[in-house]
Design an enzyme around this catalytic site. Structure first.
Site, PDB file in Angstrom:
ATOM      1  N   GLN A 202       0.807  -1.223   0.000  1.00 42.09           N
ATOM      2  CA  GLN A 202       0.000   0.000   0.000  1.00 42.09           C
ATOM      3  C   GLN A 202       0.839   1.272   0.000  1.00 42.09           C
ATOM      4  O   GLN A 202       0.319   2.351  -0.273  1.00 42.09           O
ATOM      5  CB  GLN A 202      -0.956  -0.013   1.200  1.00 42.09           C
ATOM      6  CG  GLN A 202      -2.021  -1.110   1.072  1.00 42.09           C
ATOM      7  CD  GLN A 202      -2.912  -1.196   2.293  1.00 42.09           C
ATOM      8  OE1 GLN A 202      -2.588  -1.894   3.235  1.00 42.09           O
ATOM      9  NE2 GLN A 202      -4.033  -0.497   2.286  1.00 42.09           N
TER      10      GLN A 202
ATOM     11  N   ASN B 146      -1.619 -10.808   8.383  1.00 46.41           N
ATOM     12  CA  ASN B 146      -2.540  -9.707   8.661  1.00 46.41           C
ATOM     13  C   ASN B 146      -3.974 -10.145   8.389  1.00 46.41           C
ATOM     14  O   ASN B 146      -4.287 -10.674   7.324  1.00 46.41           O
ATOM     15  CB  ASN B 146      -2.223  -8.522   7.745  1.00 46.41           C
ATOM     16  CG  ASN B 146      -3.187  -7.366   7.974  1.00 46.41           C
ATOM     17  OD1 ASN B 146      -3.200  -6.775   9.058  1.00 46.41           O
ATOM     18  ND2 ASN B 146      -4.020  -7.060   6.988  1.00 46.41           N
ATOM     19  N   GLU B 147      -4.845  -9.916   9.365  1.00 47.45           N
ATOM     20  CA  GLU B 147      -6.262 -10.234   9.208  1.00 47.45           C
ATOM     21  C   GLU B 147      -6.449 -11.608   8.594  1.00 47.45           C
ATOM     22  O   GLU B 147      -6.990 -11.779   7.488  1.00 47.45           O
ATOM     23  CB  GLU B 147      -6.978  -9.138   8.411  1.00 47.45           C
ATOM     24  CG  GLU B 147      -6.936  -7.825   9.171  1.00 47.45           C
ATOM     25  CD  GLU B 147      -7.773  -6.698   8.568  1.00 47.45           C
ATOM     26  OE1 GLU B 147      -8.107  -6.780   7.387  1.00 47.45           O
ATOM     27  OE2 GLU B 147      -8.070  -5.738   9.304  1.00 47.45           O
TER      28      GLU B 147
HETATM   29  C1  BGC Z   1      -6.264  -3.764   6.229  1.00 47.75           C
HETATM   30  C2  BGC Z   1      -5.587  -2.612   5.547  1.00 47.75           C
HETATM   31  C3  BGC Z   1      -6.635  -1.662   4.996  1.00 47.75           C
HETATM   32  C4  BGC Z   1      -7.419  -1.126   6.164  1.00 47.75           C
HETATM   33  C5  BGC Z   1      -8.445  -0.082   5.802  1.00 47.75           C
HETATM   34  C6  BGC Z   1      -7.490  -3.421   7.002  1.00 47.75           C
HETATM   35  O1  BGC Z   1      -8.459  -4.309   6.635  1.00 47.75           O
HETATM   36  O2  BGC Z   1      -5.354  -4.489   7.000  1.00 47.75           O
HETATM   37  O3  BGC Z   1      -4.729  -3.103   4.567  1.00 47.75           O
HETATM   38  O4  BGC Z   1      -6.065  -0.641   4.255  1.00 47.75           O
HETATM   39  O5  BGC Z   1      -8.081  -2.182   6.806  1.00 47.75           O
HETATM   40  O6  BGC Z   1      -9.462  -0.590   5.025  1.00 47.75           O
END
Ligand code: BGC
Length: 436
Positions: free
Chosen positions: A18, A156-157
């Site tokens: 990002q 992540n997530e």
């Molecule tokens: C993610 C990010 C995303 C952010 C805002 C999260 O789900 O880890 O990559 O940019 O939320 O939407």
């Protein structure tokens, strides 16, 4: 406003794809450049964080923050299967060393949605060999960079594929009922579902040419919960590899957690939603050193499932409700689940934030979210850090650069940084003494 205690990690988060720019070896780069792409724009040079990380980390430091969560890009480290790029390893070593010299504690994510193209060709995030590949990558990071990393978020997530799977299903049903309803705003990551459903066939052919399959399994491809084994095993095996190499590194994963509230008649559905969002990951988490809690919003569940936000709600750029109170509720709920199972695992808020062009709104959001966090701490929840999403305005996946989550704005032509008042405001909560 009161400051956090010494030792509390107060920081901001970003991810490699990002922000860094020119991340050409990963699946997203190819998907952004497809003729039948769902992306509103390409990541391109993003915000050039790859070359400007020093400036960005110094801005974070000057604001008083003591910690920075960022991700290492697997596709840079291992652009071809089994081939590790020394230059890129050195790049991240330099970045970590710079943080150390500046007293900033790094929290490193190993996989923040993007994967090397070769991994997707080999089955991606439902592939049976993926845990092996992920473990091997994690071991290389621990061996080569582990001396500089106190905390690692493996994935992540981790629950994002199941959330995307559920929203895609919901969308399909609505289309069949021919209803006009915006469901895009009910998933966290920026997605363009409308265009996704158009031109599916042509896209299948293009996918085949790029990934060797019409239906590539990227990390955020929709998955059913019974398909989560690859993700769960990848985390467990990576944790074991890191611990074998460097037992002192604290390892966990992060989850996207909504404040799930049941409206009348929605009680059972709400329970099931939470089960899918959190409970099915307990087996991955129970031996971890921490849990990364990522919260942005609440979901109100009625008898027919997720409901639209109340008519009076103010919406963020993402289409969901501006509801900073959600953080307190989520922290308390996770804590309750852990205590019921006698699991003593600390929490870090690894993401929380708001997409808005109005920075004063962000300041109010931070104020409310942090007061909820402090209340949770006062009530006995073991929260050890807060990382605001995001340090910089950046590439919000399929939504491109239109969503502004950052504490710092960036002019993408000159790449000049413009810190927003919210950065200083967040810094005003900083512990007086740094952690390192
Ligand atoms: C993610 C990010 C995303 C952010 C805002 C999260 O789900 O880890 O990559 O940019 O939320 O939407």
């Amino acid at each position: 406003m009161t400051k956090f205690e010494e030792g509390f990690y107060l920081g901001a988060s970003t991810s490699a794809h990002q922000t860094e720019g020119d991340n050409t070896k990963c699946d997203y780069y190819l998907m952004e450049n497809m003729e039948h792409s769902e992306f509103s724009e390409k990541s391109g040079k993003a915000v050039d964080h790859y070359n400007r990380y020093k400036e960005d980390i110094l801005l974070l430091k000057e604001a008083g923050l003591n910690s920075y969560r960022f991700s290492i890009e697997w596709a840079r480290i291992e652009p071809e299967e089994g081939v590790f790029d020394e230059k890129e390893i050195q790049h991240y070593r330099d970045e970590l060393t710079f943080m150390k010299e500046n007293g900033i504690v790094p929290v490193v994510t190993l996989m923040h949605f993007t994967s090397p193209v070769w991994l997707i060709k080999k089955g991606g995030w439902t592939g049976k060999d993926t845990p092996f590949y992920f473990q091997r990558y994690a071991r290389v990071i621990a061996e080569r960079l582990g001396d500089l990393i106190p905390l690692i978020v493996t994935i992540n997530e981790a629950n994002m594929g199941v959330q995307v799977g559920a929203i895609a299903e919901r969308y399909r049903k609505l289309m069949m009922q021919n209803q006009e309803k915006n469901v895009e705003g009910s998933v966290q990551v920026g997605m363009n579902f409308n265009s996704m459903l158009e031109n599916m066939k042509a896209k299948g052919m293009e996918n085949y040419a790029l990934f060797g399959t019409p239906d590539p399994k990227t990390f955020v491809s929709g998955r059913k919960e019974e398909e989560e084994e690859t993700v769960i095993l990848s985390h467990i095996e990576a944790r074991e590899a890191i611990k074998a190499e460097r037992p002192e590194i604290k390892v966990g994963l992060s989850l996207s957690l909504h404040d799930i509230q049941a409206a009348e008649g929605g009680e059972e559905k709400a329970k099931d939603e939470w089960r899918k969002e959190f409970l099915i990951y307990l087996k991955a988490i129970e031996k971890d050193d921490f849990i990364g809690v990522q919260n942005y919003a609440r979901s109100i569940i009625g008898k027919d499932g997720i409901m639209n936000p109340p008519a009076s709600a103010s919406l963020t750029q993402m289409g969901y409700e501006n509801y900073p109170e959600a953080l307190y509720n989520v922290l308390k709920r996770v804590d309750r689940e852990l205590k019921e199972r006698n699991l003593d695992i600390p929490l870090y808020v690894t993401e929380n934030g708001i997409a808005t062009s109005d920075d004063e709104e962000r300041v109010v959001f931070i104020e409310k979210a942090l007061s909820g966090l402090k209340r949770a701490k006062d009530e006995g929840v073991d929260v050890r850090g807060y990382f605001h999403w995001s340090l910089l305005d950046n590439f919000e996946w399929q939504k491109g650069f239109s969503m502004t989550f950052g504490l710092i704005a960036v002019d993408r032509v000159t790449m000049k940084r413009y810190p927003k008042p919210s950065l200083k405001y967040l810094g005003s909560y900083a512990p007086i003494k740094r952690n390192v």
